[in-house]
Design an enzyme around this catalytic site. Structure first.
Site, PDB file in Angstrom:
ATOM      1  N   ALA A  78       0.833  -1.196   0.000  1.00  0.00           N
ATOM      2  CA  ALA A  78       0.000   0.000   0.000  1.00  0.00           C
ATOM      3  C   ALA A  78       0.869   1.249   0.000  1.00  0.00           C
ATOM      4  O   ALA A  78       1.995   1.244   0.500  1.00  0.00           O
ATOM      5  CB  ALA A  78      -0.915  -0.008   1.223  1.00  0.00           C
ATOM      6  N   ASN A 127       8.706   9.333   4.366  1.00  0.00           N
ATOM      7  CA  ASN A 127       7.449   9.940   3.940  1.00  0.00           C
ATOM      8  C   ASN A 127       6.628  10.373   5.144  1.00  0.00           C
ATOM      9  O   ASN A 127       6.647   9.737   6.196  1.00  0.00           O
ATOM     10  CB  ASN A 127       6.648   8.975   3.052  1.00  0.00           C
ATOM     11  N   GLY A 130       0.584  11.323   5.130  1.00  0.00           N
ATOM     12  CA  GLY A 130      -0.614  11.625   5.915  1.00  0.00           C
ATOM     13  C   GLY A 130      -1.904  11.115   5.303  1.00  0.00           C
ATOM     14  O   GLY A 130      -2.955  11.761   5.418  1.00  0.00           O
ATOM     15  N   PHE A 131      -1.851   9.937   4.669  1.00  0.00           N
ATOM     16  CA  PHE A 131      -3.065   9.312   4.114  1.00  0.00           C
ATOM     17  C   PHE A 131      -3.796  10.262   3.156  1.00  0.00           C
ATOM     18  O   PHE A 131      -5.021  10.432   3.234  1.00  0.00           O
ATOM     19  CB  PHE A 131      -4.029   8.891   5.225  1.00  0.00           C
ATOM     20  N   ASN A 189      -5.124  -0.600   8.882  1.00  0.00           N
ATOM     21  CA  ASN A 189      -3.824   0.050   9.106  1.00  0.00           C
ATOM     22  C   ASN A 189      -3.901   0.868  10.388  1.00  0.00           C
ATOM     23  O   ASN A 189      -4.609   1.875  10.449  1.00  0.00           O
ATOM     24  CB  ASN A 189      -3.491   0.948   7.908  1.00  0.00           C
ATOM     25  N   SER A 192       0.674   3.578  10.699  1.00  0.00           N
ATOM     26  CA  SER A 192       1.368   4.705  10.091  1.00  0.00           C
ATOM     27  C   SER A 192       1.768   5.704  11.169  1.00  0.00           C
ATOM     28  O   SER A 192       0.964   6.018  12.051  1.00  0.00           O
ATOM     29  CB  SER A 192       0.474   5.402   9.064  1.00  0.00           C
ATOM     30  N   ASN A 194       2.182   8.823  10.614  1.00  0.00           N
ATOM     31  CA  ASN A 194       1.894  10.148  10.079  1.00  0.00           C
ATOM     32  C   ASN A 194       0.489  10.658  10.355  1.00  0.00           C
ATOM     33  O   ASN A 194       0.116  11.726   9.887  1.00  0.00           O
ATOM     34  CB  ASN A 194       2.153  10.153   8.561  1.00  0.00           C
ATOM     35  N   THR A 195      -0.307   9.878  11.080  1.00  0.00           N
ATOM     36  CA  THR A 195      -1.616  10.332  11.549  1.00  0.00           C
ATOM     37  C   THR A 195      -1.574  10.352  13.073  1.00  0.00           C
ATOM     38  O   THR A 195      -1.371   9.299  13.687  1.00  0.00           O
ATOM     39  CB  THR A 195      -2.745   9.409  11.064  1.00  0.00           C
ATOM     40  N   LYS A 232      -2.131  -4.361   9.869  1.00  0.00           N
ATOM     41  CA  LYS A 232      -0.754  -3.980   9.543  1.00  0.00           C
ATOM     42  C   LYS A 232      -0.151  -3.289  10.754  1.00  0.00           C
ATOM     43  O   LYS A 232      -0.712  -2.318  11.270  1.00  0.00           O
ATOM     44  CB  LYS A 232      -0.715  -3.049   8.328  1.00  0.00           C
ATOM     45  N   ASN A 261       4.998  -1.905   8.797  1.00  0.00           N
ATOM     46  CA  ASN A 261       4.910  -0.567   8.234  1.00  0.00           C
ATOM     47  C   ASN A 261       6.271   0.131   8.358  1.00  0.00           C
ATOM     48  O   ASN A 261       7.274  -0.509   8.664  1.00  0.00           O
ATOM     49  CB  ASN A 261       3.818   0.232   8.971  1.00  0.00           C
ATOM     50  N   THR A 262       6.299   1.439   8.113  1.00  0.00           N
ATOM     51  CA  THR A 262       7.543   2.203   8.207  1.00  0.00           C
ATOM     52  C   THR A 262       7.931   2.409   9.668  1.00  0.00           C
ATOM     53  O   THR A 262       7.134   2.201  10.586  1.00  0.00           O
ATOM     54  CB  THR A 262       7.386   3.566   7.527  1.00  0.00           C
ATOM     55  N   GLY A 315      12.080  -3.300   3.617  1.00  0.00           N
ATOM     56  CA  GLY A 315      13.469  -3.562   3.262  1.00  0.00           C
ATOM     57  C   GLY A 315      13.652  -4.680   2.266  1.00  0.00           C
ATOM     58  O   GLY A 315      14.743  -5.230   2.148  1.00  0.00           O
TER      59      GLY A 315
END
Length: 379
Positions: A78, A127, A130-131, A189, A192, A194-195, A232, A261-262, A315
């Site tokens: 994704a 990154n 932010g969705f 998810n 992330s 970023n939220t 995730k 995820n990241t 990775g």
């Protein structure tokens, strides 16, 4: 496609990357490359040429997972196609399945730009998108128009930023009701970075009611089949938290876990610290994530075995990485950042290399190889 073509593909892409792509803002370069991929799927002669060049993988790589019969185990993670605008073109490039999103209940612009950065010395990306997406209603309409003329498709859903945490479950349920019928599998998810507040949903006390509500919504929306449900997770979870998520997945009858995820970590990078700091906040993906993501996968497989399907991501750059994930317990494997650095020949090279590794192993099929390293160390 013959193996002899591979070096030429890589040389041409490396030349394009060095001379043009790396000089363009990373998000603008993404949009430009994605436009070409979509164009290839719309032009009949070009579509046939691309399909011939990135031929299906070796038959020995076929896998069955999450109710899908796939030509191989390798899919696009994704984040690349947030709005389901290019799934046919991505399938032409050889991805065995495509996961779209993350899609939120409401449309949102995401974070201010610039928000996507390359870290080329580490073959990594940072990154803080932010969705950014058009919202679940628009994406559902687009998927409905695709019908069955598409590759195997996962749909990744997340929380709308403007929705308060107290209403997060209903936001996920809204997206589920709109999207589940179009998905071969559905991903919640909660990982992330970023939220704001999203990763707090990974705590099992909050994850249990969320996953339960999404499962019920999927069953109501698609009464004629069971849509596989996955979660995730982040690589930054402590080991004891990983164990709790694994146990919860088994207890709820969850179909799968995507690991991972990241990461918010910046440890071990070769890039100058001041250069990395200048990029600001965001999730790091790519080669530096490899070891932690692999460790998370191993721990999860040791805990759940074959009761939960695991998808390894983070990775993954080459066939050795894919094979290592399979041996560590992944039935399916995904990538994204490696696509940016390797170019359109990436999937073909991975498939051929993976077929060679399977042929040289004691395993008859990929299914036989799943978790073999973990099983041997935990008899």
């Amino acid at each position: 496609m013959s193996a002899a073509r591979d070096p030429r593909d890589h040389r041409l892409y490396r030349l394009a990357y060095r001379t043009v792509l790396r000089r363009i803002d990373a998000e603008r370069a993404h949009h430009g490359a994605f436009a070409l991929i979509r164009l290839a799927a719309r032009v009949p002669g070009l579509r046939a040429a691309v399909a011939a060049r990135f031929a299906p993988p070796h038959p020995a790589l076929a896998v069955e997972a999450l109710g899908m019969r796939l030509p191989g185990p390798f899919g696009l993670a994704a984040g690349f196609d947030k709005n389901a605008v290019g799934v046919r073109g991505l399938a032409l490039l050889g991805f065995d399945f495509v996961e779209i999103g993350t899609v939120t209940g409401q449309p949102q612009p995401g974070n201010p730009t610039p928000r996507l950065f390359r870290v080329p010395t580490d073959r990594a990306l940072v990154n803080r998108m932010g969705f950014n997406n058009e919202g679940s209603a628009a994406v559902a309409a687009r998927l409905a128009a695709l019908g069955s003329d598409r590759p195997a498709l996962g749909v990744n859903i997340g929380k709308t930023k403007a929705v308060p945490e107290s209403d997060a479950v209903q936001d996920y349920v809204t997206s589920t009701e709109r999207l589940a019928r179009h998905a071969d599998y559905l991903v919640v998810n909660v990982s992330s970075p970023n939220t704001p507040g999203l990763r707090d949903l990974q705590a099992t006390s909050r994850l249990r009611p969320l996953l339960t509500a999404v499962r019920e919504a999927a069953d109501r929306s698609v009464p004629d089949r069971r849509v596989p449900l996955l979660v995730k997770i982040a690589p930054d979870l402590a080991d004891e938290d990983l164990d709790q998520v694994a146990d919860l997945a088994v207890a709820l009858g969850l179909d799968g876990i995507i690991a991972t995820n990241t990461t918010v970590s910046r440890e071990g990078l070769r890039a100058r610290p001041e250069a990395v700091a200048a990029l600001g906040a965001g999730g790091l993906s790519g080669a530096p994530l490899r070891e932690r993501s692999l460790a998370v996968l191993r721990r999860l497989y040791a805990r759940v075995g074959d009761r939960v399907t695991l998808i390894g991501v983070g990775g993954v750059e080459n066939a050795d990485d894919v094979w290592e994930r399979v041996l560590a317990g992944a039935t399916l494997v995904q990538g994204y950042s490696g696509f940016v650095y390797a170019g359109p020949g990436w999937t073909s090279a991975l498939h051929r290399g993976l077929a060679r590794r399977l042929a040289a192993s004691p395993h008859t099929t990929l299914a036989d190889a799943v978790g073999a390293d973990v099983r041997s160390s935990h008899p």
